[in-house]
Design a protein around this motif. Structure first.
Motif, mmCIF file in Angstrom:
data_model
loop_
_atom_site.group_PDB
_atom_site.id
_atom_site.type_symbol
_atom_site.label_atom_id
_atom_site.label_comp_id
_atom_site.label_asym_id
_atom_site.label_seq_id
_atom_site.Cartn_x
_atom_site.Cartn_y
_atom_site.Cartn_z
ATOM 1 N N VAL A 1 194.605 92.942 21.461
ATOM 2 C CA VAL A 1 196.260 93.199 21.245
ATOM 3 C C VAL A 1 196.443 92.320 21.829
ATOM 4 O O VAL A 1 198.054 92.860 22.154
ATOM 5 C CB VAL A 1 195.651 94.630 21.401
ATOM 6 N N VAL A 2 196.997 91.315 21.844
ATOM 7 C CA VAL A 2 198.173 90.215 21.894
ATOM 8 C C VAL A 2 199.169 89.603 20.910
ATOM 9 O O VAL A 2 199.147 90.827 19.797
ATOM 10 C CB VAL A 2 198.140 89.005 22.664
ATOM 11 N N SER A 3 200.601 90.156 21.266
ATOM 12 C CA SER A 3 201.315 89.986 20.423
ATOM 13 C C SER A 3 201.344 88.867 19.138
ATOM 14 O O SER A 3 200.586 88.009 19.961
ATOM 15 C CB SER A 3 202.434 89.538 20.739
ATOM 16 N N LEU A 4 201.501 88.935 17.837
ATOM 17 C CA LEU A 4 201.100 87.880 17.272
ATOM 18 C C LEU A 4 202.093 86.798 16.903
ATOM 19 O O LEU A 4 202.702 87.190 15.031
ATOM 20 C CB LEU A 4 200.089 88.456 15.694
ATOM 21 N N ASP A 5 202.448 86.613 17.518
ATOM 22 C CA ASP A 5 203.572 84.946 17.195
ATOM 23 C C ASP A 5 203.255 84.492 16.639
ATOM 24 O O ASP A 5 201.356 84.310 15.683
ATOM 25 C CB ASP A 5 204.389 84.737 18.712
ATOM 26 N N THR A 6 203.381 83.012 16.017
ATOM 27 C CA THR A 6 203.878 82.334 14.909
ATOM 28 C C THR A 6 202.381 81.745 14.924
ATOM 29 O O THR A 6 201.290 81.231 14.431
ATOM 30 C CB THR A 6 204.542 81.430 14.527
ATOM 31 N N ASN A 7 202.259 81.278 16.635
ATOM 32 C CA ASN A 7 201.356 80.522 16.823
ATOM 33 C C ASN A 7 199.809 80.994 16.810
ATOM 34 O O ASN A 7 198.718 80.279 16.840
ATOM 35 C CB ASN A 7 201.356 80.063 18.583
ATOM 36 N N GLN B 1 199.253 93.049 16.315
ATOM 37 C CA GLN B 1 200.573 93.808 17.515
ATOM 38 C C GLN B 1 201.772 92.417 16.639
ATOM 39 O O GLN B 1 201.775 91.916 17.171
ATOM 40 C CB GLN B 1 199.860 93.031 18.785
ATOM 41 N N SER B 2 203.042 93.584 17.068
ATOM 42 C CA SER B 2 204.369 92.612 17.374
ATOM 43 C C SER B 2 204.757 92.321 16.192
ATOM 44 O O SER B 2 205.323 91.876 15.371
ATOM 45 C CB SER B 2 204.591 91.609 18.470
ATOM 46 N N PHE B 3 203.748 91.936 14.518
ATOM 47 C CA PHE B 3 203.820 91.907 13.230
ATOM 48 C C PHE B 3 203.290 92.419 12.450
ATOM 49 O O PHE B 3 202.214 92.610 11.902
ATOM 50 C CB PHE B 3 202.868 89.635 13.042
#
Length: 578
Positions: free
Chosen positions: A234-240, A490-492
């Motif tokens: 459940v980490v933030s799904l940033d672009t990478n 998460q975050s997306f």
């Protein structure tokens, strides 16, 4: 708890390609997607040379491989730890390492991380190089013990460092001071994958593959495991992270994933060719986690390492059974916790801002999920404790938006030295240990600290909606487009919509799930919908004719036929729609 519905404001989406539908353009723009982010190709991954400590760690591991030293991977007992461990073991074997083993501490015997006690176990395995994955950044004493026994130690982690770092030979953690790697939310398995990629390059520079007469491995074969661990943690799904997850999902859809993941999808009744990120989060991840929660995480690691589909199916079935046991334990503990809070639930003013709960017979392996469930119900930060032996209790904390849990624990620790025996974690989740006799004092200090740092308006839960759909937009094509526009997480967040509907039919299925037929306000479109785990005190109720519904569009597949279905996140009766 009924959450307040907040609609996202419209934003400029003219910078995004017209090949996207107007609604997807707006959804992407509201989430900060750039034109470059629309294409999630592996070539756009962040370069590894900005990750501090990576080159040094790769050189140390390459030296150990050439010298045929015994390498031991030390993982954590959750899905991120299991996937990180599997990625390293498989990659090292693919690169020709002769002596590779792994060790996952049993949470009940050794607790979290590289402790001096687990270092003694590593020594009994004759480990010469110790590589931590998804842990180690706070293991000051454990690293010192390993170094005293003559081991070389490489730490890979993604958790927030404390003021003092362990004296390891190399540390790879994007969250350490001075690291310029842009994806600070990368999971432990992502860090491990980057390290193995750097190691592959280091061995290439030494002509290792030619000298050993082996092919340079394609580490892309491990991206299904990387995707699983990234979503499950459940980490933030940033672009990478989205690039890593999308690449892994594509391997699964193409039928080229590890047989262990295939077997886990089978027991979870998921179709690999139609998998989405949430299937990793809600179906595969919990079954993998169940091993570490109730038994030994080695079972989860072995499932991922397995090459035999029949053996993988047997292990997946065992994990499925552990997950069912975990669900039963969790349900029982949740009922006990809710009952203890009933007396204050009637008077919201008396409900603590920071909820701390403890019961002596609760299971250590399930308190994290329990804390998450109670947090969702009351929309307050929660810490659930369980017995840890020798007079100690261990807590698992889950936070809400606006409150950094690890920083809060550090604040409490600075004000009450010695009350917290140890702690660590992230903004949204953390762990700690205290003396059982200090629970009441801690609960009071915790609640006071939350009241000090948290703005009162943040205690009201919100559902952020992408708006209302028109009758013409309730199409299977739009649902399919949104499904394939992820990975969401998460975050997306996956697109969420809201609106008023007439309730045509309602019935309970599966004990506490509400099956509905809804009609748009104008009466032009009839829709199938389902709401999971509804309040049986409210539903079903034939007198309810209208409801405000917050939902996701879903593609329901039954006997080869696809149809549109609304997945209801919240349903609130409305007796007057004016």
């Amino acid at each position: 708890m009924i959450h307040q519905i907040v609609r996202r404001p419209r934003v400029d989406d003219s910078h995004l390609p017209d090949s996207l539908s107007p609604i997807l353009k707006q959804i992407y723009a509201s989430r900060g997607v750039s034109p470059e982010d629309c294409e999630l190709s592996l070539g756009k991954l962040l370069r590894p040379d900005t990750m501090a400590g990576l080159d040094k760690a790769a050189q140390i591991i390459a030296d150990a491989i050439e010298a045929q030293k015994a390498i031991l991977i030390m993982g954590d007992f959750d899905a991120d730890g299991a996937t990180s461990t599997s990625v390293c073991v498989l990659a090292l074997r693919m690169m020709g390492a002769q002596k590779v083993d792994y060790l996952i501490p049993n949470r009940f015997d050794y607790g979290y991380g590289l402790s001096p006690e687990i270092v003694a176990v590593a020594a009994s395995k004759n480990a010469q190089l110790l590589i931590t994955v998804d842990n180690g950044i706070s293991s000051i004493e454990g690293v010192a013990a390993a170094k005293a026994l003559g081991m070389t130690v490489v730490i890979t982690d993604h958790h927030l460092p404390g003021h003092t770092l362990p004296d390891a030979d190399a540390i790879v953690n994007p969250n350490q001071d001075g690291c310029e790697f842009a994806s600070k939310s990368i999971a432990g398995v992502g860090v491990a994958f980057y390290l193995m990629s750097a190691l592959r390059a280091e061995l290439r520079s030494r002509n290792w593959y030619q000298r050993q007469n082996i092919s340079e491995p394609n580490l892309g074969q491990l991206l299904d495991i990387v995707a699983l661990g990234t979503v499950a943690d459940v980490v933030s799904l940033d672009t990478n992270n989205r690039i890593l997850v999308e690449a892994g999902l594509q391997r699964v859809k193409a039928g080229r994933c590890r047989v262990g993941i295939t077997a886990l999808l089978e027991v979870a009744k998921r179709t690999p060719s139609r998998i989405v990120a949430s299937d990793f989060g809600f179906a595969v991840g919990p079954r993998l986690n169940a091993a570490g929660r109730l038994d030994e995480m080695a079972l989860g690691v072995e499932t991922l390492l397995c090459d035999d589909i029949m053996l993988a199916r047997r292990m997946a079935s065992e994990l499925d059974g552990l997950n069912a046991e975990r669900r039963d334990l969790e349900a029982e503990m949740q009922q006990e916790a809710l009952k203890s809070l009933e007396s204050v639930e009637l008077n919201e003013a008396e409900l603590p801002w920071g909820i701390a709960i403890y019961q002596a017979d609760w299971h250590q392996g399930v308190i994290g999920i329990l804390a998450s469930r109670i947090k969702d119900k009351y929309h307050r930060p929660v810490i659930a404790f369980a017995e840890a032996g020798e007079g100690e209790i261990k807590g698992s904390a889950r936070s809400i938006k606006g409150l950094h849990m690890r920083d809060l624990l550090e604040l409490i620790n600075s004000r009450h030295p010695g009350m917290i025996l140890k702690f660590g974690g992230h903004a949204m989740a953390a762990g700690l240990s205290i003396q059982a006799g200090q629970f009441a004092q801690f609960a009071d200090a915790y609640d006071k600290a939350v009241r000090e740092v948290l703005a009162p308006e943040l205690l009201t839960g919100e559902l952020v909606s992408d708006g209302e759909l028109t009758p013409e937009q309730f199409k299977l094509e739009l649902a399919s487009e949104l499904r394939n526009a992820g990975p969401w997480g998460q975050s997306f967040p996956e697109p969420l919509f809201d609106g008023y509907f007439r309730v045509i039919q309602q019935r309970i299925v599966g004990e506490k799930h509400l099956k509905l037929i809804l009609e748009t306000e104008c009466g032009r479109v009839m829709l199938d919908a389902i709401a999971f785990n509804v309040d049986l005190k409210t539903w079903p109720d034939a007198t309810i004719q209208y409801a405000q519904v917050v939902y996701k569009l879903d593609v329901n597949e039954f006997r080869g036929n696809q149809s549109l279905q609304l997945m209801v996140e919240q349903i609130e009766p409305k007796y007057n729609t004016n």
